[in-house]
Design an enzyme around this catalytic site. Sequence first.
Site, PDB file in Angstrom:
ATOM      1  N   GLN A 226      31.993  11.796 117.279  1.00 18.06           N
ATOM      2  CA  GLN A 226      30.790  11.968 116.464  1.00 18.06           C
ATOM      3  C   GLN A 226      30.588  13.448 116.105  1.00 18.06           C
ATOM      4  O   GLN A 226      30.481  14.297 116.986  1.00 18.06           O
ATOM      5  CB  GLN A 226      29.548  11.450 117.190  1.00 18.06           C
ATOM      6  CG  GLN A 226      29.576   9.958 117.472  1.00 18.06           C
ATOM      7  CD  GLN A 226      30.033   9.641 118.876  1.00 18.06           C
ATOM      8  OE1 GLN A 226      31.003  10.204 119.363  1.00 18.06           O
ATOM      9  NE2 GLN A 226      29.316   8.731 119.533  1.00 18.06           N
ATOM     10  N   GLN A 248      34.120  11.012 111.858  1.00 21.65           N
ATOM     11  CA  GLN A 248      33.154  10.032 112.357  1.00 21.65           C
ATOM     12  C   GLN A 248      31.730  10.556 112.160  1.00 21.65           C
ATOM     13  O   GLN A 248      31.427  11.704 112.478  1.00 21.65           O
ATOM     14  CB  GLN A 248      33.410   9.740 113.834  1.00 21.65           C
ATOM     15  CG  GLN A 248      32.486   8.674 114.410  1.00 21.65           C
ATOM     16  CD  GLN A 248      32.879   8.248 115.817  1.00 21.65           C
ATOM     17  OE1 GLN A 248      33.961   8.578 116.310  1.00 21.65           O
ATOM     18  NE2 GLN A 248      32.005   7.508 116.476  1.00 21.65           N
ATOM     19  N   ASP A 249      30.850   9.678 111.630  1.00 25.94           N
ATOM     20  CA  ASP A 249      29.419  10.000 111.481  1.00 25.94           C
ATOM     21  C   ASP A 249      29.169  11.185 110.547  1.00 25.94           C
ATOM     22  O   ASP A 249      28.331  12.048 110.830  1.00 25.94           O
ATOM     23  CB  ASP A 249      28.790  10.286 112.849  1.00 25.94           C
ATOM     24  CG  ASP A 249      28.677   9.049 113.722  1.00 25.94           C
ATOM     25  OD1 ASP A 249      29.074   7.966 113.268  1.00 25.94           O
ATOM     26  OD2 ASP A 249      28.197   9.173 114.860  1.00 25.94           O
ATOM     27  N   ASP A 270      31.846   4.770 110.757  1.00 23.55           N
ATOM     28  CA  ASP A 270      30.392   4.810 110.533  1.00 23.55           C
ATOM     29  C   ASP A 270      29.977   6.074 109.768  1.00 23.55           C
ATOM     30  O   ASP A 270      28.971   6.703 110.097  1.00 23.55           O
ATOM     31  CB  ASP A 270      29.635   4.771 111.873  1.00 23.55           C
ATOM     32  CG  ASP A 270      30.007   3.575 112.731  1.00 23.55           C
ATOM     33  OD1 ASP A 270      30.482   2.564 112.167  1.00 23.55           O
ATOM     34  OD2 ASP A 270      29.822   3.646 113.962  1.00 23.55           O
ATOM     35  N   ARG A 335      29.437  -2.133 109.489  1.00 23.26           N
ATOM     36  CA  ARG A 335      29.153  -3.011 110.619  1.00 23.26           C
ATOM     37  C   ARG A 335      27.670  -2.892 110.985  1.00 23.26           C
ATOM     38  O   ARG A 335      27.087  -1.800 110.942  1.00 23.26           O
ATOM     39  CB  ARG A 335      30.036  -2.684 111.826  1.00 23.26           C
ATOM     40  CG  ARG A 335      29.997  -1.232 112.294  1.00 23.26           C
ATOM     41  CD  ARG A 335      30.910  -1.037 113.484  1.00 23.26           C
ATOM     42  NE  ARG A 335      30.892   0.340 113.980  1.00 23.26           N
ATOM     43  CZ  ARG A 335      31.361   0.706 115.166  1.00 23.26           C
ATOM     44  NH1 ARG A 335      31.884  -0.201 115.981  1.00 23.26           N
ATOM     45  NH2 ARG A 335      31.327   1.975 115.546  1.00 23.26           N
TER      46      ARG A 335
END
Length: 430
Positions: A226, A248-249, A270, A335
């Site tokens: 993250q 990520q993120d 994500d 998701r």
Amino acid sequence: MSTIVSGEKILSPTKIRDVETWISAAITDHDTCLDAVGELNSTAAKNIRSEIETAMRNSTEFASNSLAIVTKVIRLLSNFEVSNHHRRLLGDFPEWLGAAERRLLAAAEGNGTTVIPDTPDAVVAKDGSGQYKTIGEALKIVPKKSLKRFVVYVKKGEYVENIDLDKNTWNVMIYGDGMTETVVSGSRNFMDGTPTFETATFAVKGKGFIAKDIQFKNTAGASKHQAVALRSGSDESVFYRCSFVGFQDTLYAHSNRQFYRDCDITGTIDFIFGNAAVVFQNCKIMPRQPMANQFNTITAQGKKDPNQNTGIVIQKSTITTLPNDNLIAPTYLGRPWKDFSTTIIMKSQIGSFLKPVGWISWVFNVDPPSSILYAEYQNTGPGAAVDQRVKWAGYKSALEDGEALKFTVDSFIQGPEWLPNAAVQFDSTL
């Protein structure tokens, strides 16, 4: 309460929808607090989380109950409203933007370069040709809770610094020389001990934030997990011709109402996430190759309460691969992160790299609850076929026109009576 009872229209739709947004954000803040404690992943942390949940129970329940009441009021008011289809909008921008802000956002030469306002309040330049050499220095002079727009021009260059504009810093506009020319860069990340919420290179909470022609980047890399490039909890905020780069993120659309137009967003897991009421319009969304044995999820939406007015809407955008990136990892549209997660992909171009199933569960091989709303509407491209999509109870492969209208810029992130001095009047369409 002071907002609701001030002025003549005690129950004006605009005020009620403001309150709906703010209570939704308060519930998101509660949840974010608990998620941050949960990231510690130890027995002590689990005990602390339980204690915090107990301490927060009253405020959490009061917020949820208040939101339920406000939502009911909105439904009652809607019975008396005139049709929304002829509301005045500001060209392609939300109606909360005033005339001055629209001019700043719309200004561009024929060659696509940025037009500099005559008198920005602060000029930042690494080479010393401005008033400040860092963005952080310039932002220190922004008045607190200012009702007047404060404009910061950041000349081309890479500015390695972490920025956090607090909730009392209102109506800031920051713009650069282009999304590849002016770069704000940082490398905070989860693996080095920073909670996800605090990893953002650039974070903003004060209302009315605008960014234009600038890149927000987190350089930590895929191995650091993250690592947020930008986090926004700014209500009525706009990001125009900006770039968000990470793995990520990448982009944390945390809370409140947000609008992104003509932006580039790059990442892996994500990489567009949060619980704002947010619309991405005419954007280029580019998943990239993650680490070995990882998969990509473009979105992770975090709606926890059924009455929150939140969700991720991607409209008239292009979902494609990052240039010169050999993307072979399984890639999904998103998701569901929470029990009422809401994500709509509509009228967008989807590339062939997408897995035909389209979406993936948060917990492997466990269908999400039926309370989610995941849907697609009139998408095109080789990845848009829905015949092999997930069979979740909360997924709709083809929204009806009337349902899709609820997720336009007009309906989803504007109230029925946003700023009345709009310059351009037109029908709101899909």
